[in-house]
Scaffold this motif. Structure first.
Motif, PDB file in Angstrom:
ATOM      1  N   ILE A   1     -53.218  14.181  35.963  1.00 55.36           N
ATOM      2  CA  ILE A   1     -54.146  14.212  36.998  1.00 55.36           C
ATOM      3  C   ILE A   1     -54.362  13.139  37.909  1.00 55.36           C
ATOM      4  O   ILE A   1     -54.390  13.494  39.089  1.00 55.36           O
ATOM      5  CB  ILE A   1     -55.469  14.271  36.043  1.00 55.36           C
ATOM      6  CG1 ILE A   1     -55.290  15.602  35.218  1.00 55.36           C
ATOM      7  CG2 ILE A   1     -56.769  14.442  36.980  1.00 55.36           C
ATOM      8  CD1 ILE A   1     -56.425  15.629  34.096  1.00 55.36           C
ATOM      9  N   LEU A   2     -54.094  11.870  37.561  1.00 53.86           N
ATOM     10  CA  LEU A   2     -54.318  10.828  38.426  1.00 53.86           C
ATOM     11  C   LEU A   2     -53.302  10.958  39.283  1.00 53.86           C
ATOM     12  O   LEU A   2     -53.321  10.864  40.705  1.00 53.86           O
ATOM     13  CB  LEU A   2     -53.951   9.356  37.874  1.00 53.86           C
ATOM     14  CG  LEU A   2     -54.352   8.217  38.632  1.00 53.86           C
ATOM     15  CD1 LEU A   2     -55.518   8.106  39.264  1.00 53.86           C
ATOM     16  CD2 LEU A   2     -54.145   7.013  37.823  1.00 53.86           C
ATOM     17  N   GLU A   3     -51.802  11.101  39.194  1.00 53.45           N
ATOM     18  CA  GLU A   3     -50.809  11.351  39.941  1.00 53.45           C
ATOM     19  C   GLU A   3     -51.008  12.495  41.069  1.00 53.45           C
ATOM     20  O   GLU A   3     -50.590  12.596  42.004  1.00 53.45           O
ATOM     21  CB  GLU A   3     -49.622  11.420  39.395  1.00 53.45           C
ATOM     22  CG  GLU A   3     -48.284  11.078  40.273  1.00 53.45           C
ATOM     23  CD  GLU A   3     -48.181   9.676  40.724  1.00 53.45           C
ATOM     24  OE1 GLU A   3     -47.944   9.310  41.940  1.00 53.45           O
ATOM     25  OE2 GLU A   3     -48.751   8.562  40.194  1.00 53.45           O
ATOM     26  N   SER A   4     -51.584  13.634  40.500  1.00 56.45           N
ATOM     27  CA  SER A   4     -51.834  14.612  41.180  1.00 56.45           C
ATOM     28  C   SER A   4     -52.741  14.527  42.299  1.00 56.45           C
ATOM     29  O   SER A   4     -52.481  14.868  43.514  1.00 56.45           O
ATOM     30  CB  SER A   4     -52.643  15.928  40.274  1.00 56.45           C
ATOM     31  OG  SER A   4     -51.499  16.243  39.639  1.00 56.45           O
ATOM     32  N   LYS A   5     -53.749  13.585  42.178  1.00 58.42           N
ATOM     33  CA  LYS A   5     -54.682  13.187  43.195  1.00 58.42           C
ATOM     34  C   LYS A   5     -54.021  12.117  44.277  1.00 58.42           C
ATOM     35  O   LYS A   5     -54.064  12.598  45.723  1.00 58.42           O
ATOM     36  CB  LYS A   5     -55.729  12.425  42.631  1.00 58.42           C
ATOM     37  CG  LYS A   5     -56.760  13.042  41.841  1.00 58.42           C
ATOM     38  CD  LYS A   5     -57.825  12.452  41.146  1.00 58.42           C
ATOM     39  CE  LYS A   5     -58.639  13.369  40.131  1.00 58.42           C
ATOM     40  NZ  LYS A   5     -59.695  12.629  39.449  1.00 58.42           N
ATOM     41  N   ASN A   6     -53.219  11.551  44.107  1.00 56.45           N
ATOM     42  CA  ASN A   6     -52.306  10.614  44.624  1.00 56.45           C
ATOM     43  C   ASN A   6     -51.321  11.703  45.530  1.00 56.45           C
ATOM     44  O   ASN A   6     -50.825  11.248  46.780  1.00 56.45           O
ATOM     45  CB  ASN A   6     -51.454   9.617  44.288  1.00 56.45           C
ATOM     46  CG  ASN A   6     -52.244   8.609  43.362  1.00 56.45           C
ATOM     47  OD1 ASN A   6     -53.320   8.514  43.776  1.00 56.45           O
ATOM     48  ND2 ASN A   6     -51.721   7.978  42.366  1.00 56.45           N
TER      49      ASN A   6
END
Length: 168
Positions: free
Chosen positions: A126-131
């Motif tokens: 999820i964090l990487e998706s935001k990036n």
């Protein structure tokens, strides 16, 4: 238990990923994605060719036509011995209209369930998706996979449709 997570940058561990998937899959895991990809015969039976099908899919980034509009990202959790104990397959798709991700597969070694490893994998994705400026994450889950449904709902995933199949 101590473990690390990492995104894989190459295809050198495909055989290990396939073996992990085959070892830890269950019938309740089967959803329409497994059926349309050929990995399952129906909602209760895995394909006898699962190993070769999954190997091809992981090797080709799930792109049988060589499309460059999607990229398979593989996130793993491994123990101190370097053995895979969890995996998450994330297909990032740029449709031209929206950039989104399909959480294709997420599996854990049964012996490590309840130790927050699945949470660590999902939270990192999820964090990487935001990036990556992804608009949304889509997933589908087998109709009887109630534990997975509850897990994903806990992270804010909402049910948006139901799928039906007519086998001919």
């Amino acid at each position: 238990m101590q473990y690390t997570t990492q995104w894989l940058n190459d295809k050198s561990r495909v055989k290990e990923l396939v073996n992990f998937f085959i070892t830890h899959k269950t019938e309740s895991y089967i959803s329409h994605g497994e059926i349309i990809s050929g990995r399952a015969e129906n909602s209760h039976e895995w394909s006898p060719n699962l190993e070769s099908i999954l190997t091809e899919q992981l090797t080709s980034d799930f792109n049988s036509e060589g499309s460059s509009s999607s990229k398979l990202e593989i996130l793993i959790a491994e123990n101190n011995e370097g053995n895979i104990i969890g995996m998450l397959l994330f297909n990032v798709i740029n449709s031209g209209f929206k950039k989104y991700a399909v959480l294709e597969d997420m599996l854990l070694d049964n012996s490590v369930r309840g130790q927050s490893i699945g949470s660590a994998l999902l939270e990192k994705a999820i964090l990487e998706s935001k990036n990556w400026n992804i608009n949304f994450i889509l997933l589908e889950s087998g109709i009887d996979n109630k534990g997975a449904h509850h897990f994903f709902e806990k992270y804010g995933f909402k049910k948006v449709s139901e799928n039906y199949i007519l086998t001919l």
